[in-house]
Design a protein around this motif. Structure first.
Motif, short mmCIF file in Angstrom:
data_model
loop_
_atom_site.label_atom_id
_atom_site.label_comp_id
_atom_site.label_asym_id
_atom_site.label_seq_id
_atom_site.Cartn_x
_atom_site.Cartn_y
_atom_site.Cartn_z
N UNK A 1 0.83 -1.21 0.00
CA UNK A 1 0.00 0.00 0.00
C UNK A 1 0.86 1.26 0.00
N UNK A 2 1.89 1.29 0.84
CA UNK A 2 2.75 2.46 0.93
C UNK A 2 3.56 2.67 -0.36
N UNK A 3 4.00 1.58 -0.97
CA UNK A 3 4.84 1.68 -2.16
C UNK A 3 4.03 1.60 -3.46
N UNK A 4 2.69 1.62 -3.34
CA UNK A 4 1.79 1.59 -4.50
C UNK A 4 2.01 0.35 -5.36
N UNK A 5 2.25 -0.76 -4.68
CA UNK A 5 2.48 -2.05 -5.33
C UNK A 5 1.20 -2.88 -5.24
N UNK A 6 0.93 -3.66 -6.27
CA UNK A 6 -0.23 -4.55 -6.24
C UNK A 6 0.22 -6.00 -6.24
N UNK A 7 -0.54 -6.83 -5.52
CA UNK A 7 -0.24 -8.26 -5.41
C UNK A 7 -1.40 -9.06 -5.99
N UNK A 8 -1.10 -10.21 -6.53
CA UNK A 8 -2.18 -11.05 -7.05
C UNK A 8 -1.69 -12.43 -7.42
N UNK A 9 -2.62 -13.33 -7.68
CA UNK A 9 -2.27 -14.70 -8.05
C UNK A 9 -2.32 -14.87 -9.56
N UNK A 10 -1.53 -15.79 -10.08
CA UNK A 10 -1.50 -16.08 -11.51
C UNK A 10 -2.71 -16.93 -11.90
N UNK A 11 -3.05 -16.96 -13.18
CA UNK A 11 -4.14 -17.82 -13.64
C UNK A 11 -3.89 -19.27 -13.22
N UNK A 12 -4.93 -19.95 -12.84
CA UNK A 12 -4.86 -21.34 -12.38
C UNK A 12 -4.08 -21.48 -11.08
N UNK A 13 -3.79 -20.34 -10.43
CA UNK A 13 -3.15 -20.32 -9.12
C UNK A 13 -1.83 -21.09 -9.11
N UNK A 14 -1.05 -20.90 -10.19
CA UNK A 14 0.25 -21.57 -10.31
C UNK A 14 1.39 -20.72 -9.73
N UNK A 15 1.04 -19.60 -9.13
CA UNK A 15 2.03 -18.70 -8.57
C UNK A 15 1.40 -17.36 -8.27
N UNK A 16 2.21 -16.34 -8.09
CA UNK A 16 1.68 -15.01 -7.79
C UNK A 16 2.57 -13.95 -8.42
N UNK A 17 2.10 -12.71 -8.41
CA UNK A 17 2.88 -11.63 -9.01
C UNK A 17 2.89 -10.41 -8.10
N UNK A 18 3.90 -9.57 -8.31
CA UNK A 18 4.05 -8.29 -7.61
C UNK A 18 4.27 -7.22 -8.66
N UNK A 19 3.34 -6.27 -8.77
CA UNK A 19 3.46 -5.19 -9.75
C UNK A 19 4.05 -3.95 -9.08
N UNK A 20 5.19 -3.50 -9.57
CA UNK A 20 5.91 -2.37 -8.98
C UNK A 20 5.90 -1.20 -9.95
N UNK A 21 5.39 -0.04 -9.54
CA UNK A 21 5.41 1.13 -10.43
C UNK A 21 6.85 1.58 -10.68
N UNK A 22 7.13 2.07 -11.87
CA UNK A 22 8.47 2.56 -12.17
C UNK A 22 8.82 3.77 -11.32
N UNK A 23 7.80 4.57 -10.98
CA UNK A 23 7.98 5.72 -10.08
C UNK A 23 6.75 5.85 -9.21
N UNK A 24 6.91 5.89 -7.90
CA UNK A 24 5.75 6.07 -7.03
C UNK A 24 5.26 7.51 -7.16
N UNK A 25 3.95 7.70 -7.06
CA UNK A 25 3.34 8.98 -7.39
C UNK A 25 3.04 9.84 -6.17
N UNK A 26 3.38 9.37 -4.99
CA UNK A 26 3.03 10.09 -3.77
C UNK A 26 4.05 11.18 -3.47
N UNK A 27 3.98 11.74 -2.27
CA UNK A 27 4.89 12.80 -1.85
C UNK A 27 6.35 12.34 -1.76
#
Length: 225
Positions: A194-220
């Motif tokens: 939440x603080x780093x504006x990253x999203x988490x989720x599972x892969x299709x068929x639940x074979x793993x998971x992913x972490x999406x990291x913004x190239x630049x965080x947009x906060x202060x």
């Protein structure tokens, strides 16, 4: 900023202690091996002094083992120093693969660590502007979670997918349960995400998971804010 500071106090010290504990355990193992091997050399010399032939090959093997362990110690200390400097700046630009390499190496000190296959390909120079320390914490917790599912003899496959505004880290070959994709670690991971504006989720068929990291965080915390 308040959430960021609270998170550093809540999770930062815990993570720092977690890493220091695993590194100190690794160094203890190295010293134990050196001590035992040194003792073996002393025993071989003592036997020789009592009239038996000196086992030169055994001494050579022992000397080589000590050299290998010392080199292992140097590598461990280097990883520790790199990690220690990750708190030098609260926010900054990092090369994502360098951070992943560091976290993977640190996590391999765990007794239950799985093998890791890291596919870098063309994403080797992906840079992101974030909080290096908290990102390391998130990635470390993700890896420990994956290890517990895959097992010591299993393999976690990591790859990067770079897009226009973000980079996705994929943790593959990690079968997830239906009800609890990130069991006891999910709350901790989500706080950092939440603080780093990253999203988490599972892969299709639940074979793993992913972490999406913004190239630049947009906060202060963004550079120039």
């Amino acid at each position: 900023m308040e959430k960021f500071i609270e998170l550093l106090f809540e999770e930062g010290l815990s993570f720092f202690g977690q890493i220091n504990a695993s590194i100190s355990h690794e160094l203890k193992n190295i010293l134990a091996t050196v001590s035992e091997t040194s003792g073996l050399i002393s025993d071989l010399i003592e036997v020789s002094e009592n009239g038996k032939p000196l086992d030169v090959q055994a001494i050579k093997n022992s000397s080589r083992e000590i050299t290998d362990e010392i080199q292992r110690g140097f590598v461990t200390i280097k990883q520790m120093n790199i990690f220690a400097h990750s708190v030098d700046n609260s926010f900054g630009e990092i090369t994502l693969t360098d951070t992943l390499d560091l976290v993977i190496n640190l996590s391999q000190f765990l007794s239950y660590a799985s093998q890791v296959e890291f596919f870098k390909q063309e994403s080797a120079q992906v840079k992101v502007f974030t909080c290096p320390f908290l990102l390391q914490d998130l990635l470390y917790q993700a890896l420990t979670f994956a290890y517990k599912i895959v097992g010591h003899k299993g393999v976690v496959r990591i790859s990067l997918v770079k897009e226009e505004k973000e980079t996705t880290i994929v943790f593959g070959n990690v079968p997830l349960e239906e009800e609890k994709p990130f069991p006891e670690l999910r709350a901790r991971m989500e706080k950092i995400a939440e603080v780093l504006e990253i999203s988490l989720g599972s892969l299709p068929n639940r074979t793993g998971f992913f972490i999406k990291i913004p190239l630049t965080i947009k906060t202060m915390y963004k550079r120039g804010a």
